[in-house]
Design a protein around this motif. Structure first.
Motif, short mmCIF file in Angstrom:
data_model
loop_
_atom_site.label_atom_id
_atom_site.label_comp_id
_atom_site.label_asym_id
_atom_site.label_seq_id
_atom_site.Cartn_x
_atom_site.Cartn_y
_atom_site.Cartn_z
N GLY A 56 0.71 -1.20 0.05
CA GLY A 56 0.02 -0.19 0.05
C GLY A 56 0.95 1.29 0.04
N SER A 57 2.15 1.07 0.61
CA SER A 57 2.91 2.37 0.78
C SER A 57 3.57 2.60 -0.75
CB SER A 57 4.04 2.24 1.61
OG SER A 57 3.27 2.22 3.21
N ARG A 58 3.84 1.56 -1.33
CA ARG A 58 4.25 1.64 -2.47
C ARG A 58 3.39 2.36 -3.45
NH1 ARG A 58 6.08 -3.85 -3.02
NH2 ARG A 58 8.07 -3.49 -1.81
N THR A 63 1.19 6.81 -6.95
CA THR A 63 -0.13 7.53 -6.96
C THR A 63 0.25 8.93 -6.89
OG1 THR A 63 -1.39 5.54 -6.41
CG2 THR A 63 -2.51 7.80 -6.50
N ALA A 64 1.09 9.41 -5.89
CA ALA A 64 1.44 10.66 -5.55
C ALA A 64 2.64 11.17 -6.82
CB ALA A 64 2.20 10.70 -4.08
N ALA A 65 3.31 10.33 -7.19
CA ALA A 65 4.28 10.84 -8.37
C ALA A 65 3.44 10.95 -9.66
CB ALA A 65 5.10 9.53 -8.67
N ALA A 66 2.45 10.29 -9.90
CA ALA A 66 1.77 10.52 -11.04
C ALA A 66 0.50 11.50 -10.76
CB ALA A 66 0.68 9.07 -11.20
N PRO A 68 -0.15 15.60 -9.38
CA PRO A 68 0.46 16.55 -8.27
C PRO A 68 -0.26 16.86 -7.27
CG PRO A 68 -0.19 17.30 -10.62
CD PRO A 68 -0.28 15.74 -10.62
N GLU A 69 -1.77 16.48 -7.37
CA GLU A 69 -2.49 16.87 -6.15
C GLU A 69 -2.34 15.85 -5.17
OE1 GLU A 69 -3.30 15.71 -9.15
OE2 GLU A 69 -5.33 16.31 -9.29
N VAL A 70 -1.92 14.97 -5.30
CA VAL A 70 -1.52 13.69 -4.23
C VAL A 70 -0.12 13.92 -3.80
CG1 VAL A 70 -1.89 11.14 -3.69
CG2 VAL A 70 -3.36 12.47 -5.42
N HIS A 71 -0.06 13.86 -2.31
CA HIS A 71 1.18 13.59 -1.64
C HIS A 71 1.02 12.13 -0.72
CE1 HIS A 71 2.08 17.40 -2.67
NE2 HIS A 71 1.05 18.01 -1.88
N ALA A 72 2.06 11.51 -0.71
CA ALA A 72 2.17 10.32 0.06
C ALA A 72 2.69 10.05 1.36
CB ALA A 72 2.96 9.11 -1.08
N ALA A 73 2.11 9.38 2.11
CA ALA A 73 2.62 8.74 3.62
C ALA A 73 2.89 7.47 3.36
CB ALA A 73 1.80 9.18 4.61
N VAL A 74 3.92 7.14 3.98
CA VAL A 74 4.29 5.31 3.83
C VAL A 74 4.81 4.95 5.19
CG1 VAL A 74 5.20 5.74 1.52
CG2 VAL A 74 6.85 6.00 3.24
N ALA A 75 4.17 3.70 5.48
CA ALA A 75 4.40 2.96 6.79
C ALA A 75 3.64 1.70 6.68
CB ALA A 75 3.78 3.88 7.89
N LEU A 76 4.26 1.15 7.94
CA LEU A 76 3.55 -0.34 8.33
C LEU A 76 2.62 0.10 9.49
CD1 LEU A 76 6.64 -2.47 8.81
CD2 LEU A 76 5.40 -2.02 6.62
N ALA A 117 10.52 6.32 1.88
CA ALA A 117 10.50 7.50 2.56
C ALA A 117 11.19 8.71 1.86
CB ALA A 117 10.77 7.35 3.98
N ALA A 118 12.53 8.09 1.00
CA ALA A 118 13.46 8.80 0.42
C ALA A 118 13.06 9.59 -0.83
CB ALA A 118 14.65 8.04 -0.07
N LEU A 119 11.82 9.12 -1.42
CA LEU A 119 11.06 9.56 -2.60
C LEU A 119 10.72 11.02 -2.29
CD1 LEU A 119 9.41 6.32 -3.79
CD2 LEU A 119 11.74 7.28 -4.45
N ASP A 120 10.61 11.93 -3.45
CA ASP A 120 10.19 13.16 -3.60
C ASP A 120 8.87 13.26 -3.02
OD1 ASP A 120 12.59 14.33 -3.70
OD2 ASP A 120 12.56 14.59 -5.78
N ALA A 121 8.02 12.22 -3.85
CA ALA A 121 6.54 12.30 -3.70
C ALA A 121 6.00 11.90 -2.39
CB ALA A 121 5.87 11.34 -4.75
#
Length: 289
Positions: A56-58, A63-66, A68-76, A117-121
């Motif tokens: 889901g984090s991937r 989705t955020a990279a694709a 511009p109006e979406v930003h991502a949060a990633v975690a378990l 978490a290193a990704l810009d999006a």
């Protein structure tokens, strides 16, 4: 489709655009494009898409990279960590049965989250934290180890931290103190009382309010919202969950943010445009976009 399962109607558009600080588009019906278009039509022009496991984090990052109006949060998610370590033989999590992977599997998953978490999006690490509601005592060690690791990742990567705190207020606050909270920390679906809101305010933690602030039995949440400093208040859907009244029990989506925001403005005794402008600025500051 019965009215109980039907999506609620589009609310009156907001006069000032805001962000949904926490949503799960991957758990909602329809396409991402449809969800974003409906949200934009009512003044919800930005969403933070939150991952709860590695897959889901991937998806959130892609989705955020694709968009511009979406930003991502990633975690378990806090309940995901014990599943990875101890397994899930009954499949109670609706994700099917899982084999126990032990600490090694948790380390591997955390490495995957760190890379994302290193990704810009990706603007945040979360949702992470503690949940004693769904995880029993046997799973708490894995949950806590995962939480501490996520705090470290957020700080090292310079990202916001998004907290899931369910029936674990004191322990969440304690671990944040012990580890040292990241500069930007967001309590998603804030669930504490007014007294806890004072503690969060003193520490500069953002408090994000969801549709449950509109529920009849949620007076402690409204009391917390009333004392939270304006510059630390966010709004979210946590969609498809926590649909605001009068639509409780029906599917939630980012386009319903205006319903919750108007209820929040009423609690705070301010015009909805004033609150929306503050929340828009706060969300951009919290997530660094």
């Amino acid at each position: 489709m019965s009215s109980k399962s039907a999506p609620p109607p589009l609310p009156e558009p907001l006069g000032v655009a805001v962000a949904d600080s926490h949503t799960h588009l991957d758990m909602q019906d329809g396409t991402v494009e449809e969800a974003l278009a409906r949200a934009a039509a009512v003044g919800v022009t930005t969403v933070v898409q939150v991952g709860c496991d590695l897959g889901g984090s991937r998806w959130a990052a892609e989705t955020a990279a694709a968009h511009p109006e979406v930003h991502a949060a990633v975690a378990l998610h806090p309940n995901e960590a014990p599943r990875i370590v101890l397994g899930d033989p009954d499949g109670w999590s609706r994700q099917g049965a899982r084999q126990a992977g032990g600490d090694t599997a948790l380390d591997d998953a955390l490495t995957g989250i760190d890379r994302l978490a290193a990704l810009d999006a990706v603007k945040a690490v979360g949702e992470t934290g503690l949940d004693t509601f769904r995880t029993g005592p046997e799973g708490m060690a894995a949950q806590e180890r995962s939480f501490r690791a996520h705090i470290e990742i957020a700080k090292r990567r310079g990202k916001a931290l998004v907290i899931h705190d369910r029936e674990a207020h004191a322990d969440v606050l304690r671990i944040l103190d012990e580890e040292g909270a990241p500069e930007r920390t967001v309590f998603h679906c804030y669930s504490g009382d007014a007294e806890m809101a004072e503690i969060c305010a003193a520490k500069g933690y953002f408090m994000s309010f969801a549709g449950n602030v509109t529920f009849k039995n949620a007076q402690p949440l409204r009391d917390a919202l009333a004392v939270a400093p304006t510059e630390l208040v966010l709004v979210e859907t946590d969609a498809p969950f926590l649909t605001p009244a009068p639509y409780r029990g029906r599917p939630n989506a980012p386009y319903l943010i205006p319903v919750t925001l108007r209820a929040m403005a009423e609690v705070r005794g301010v015009h909805e445009d004033t609150l929306a402008a503050a929340i828009a600025a706060n969300t951009a500051r919290a997530f660094g976009y």
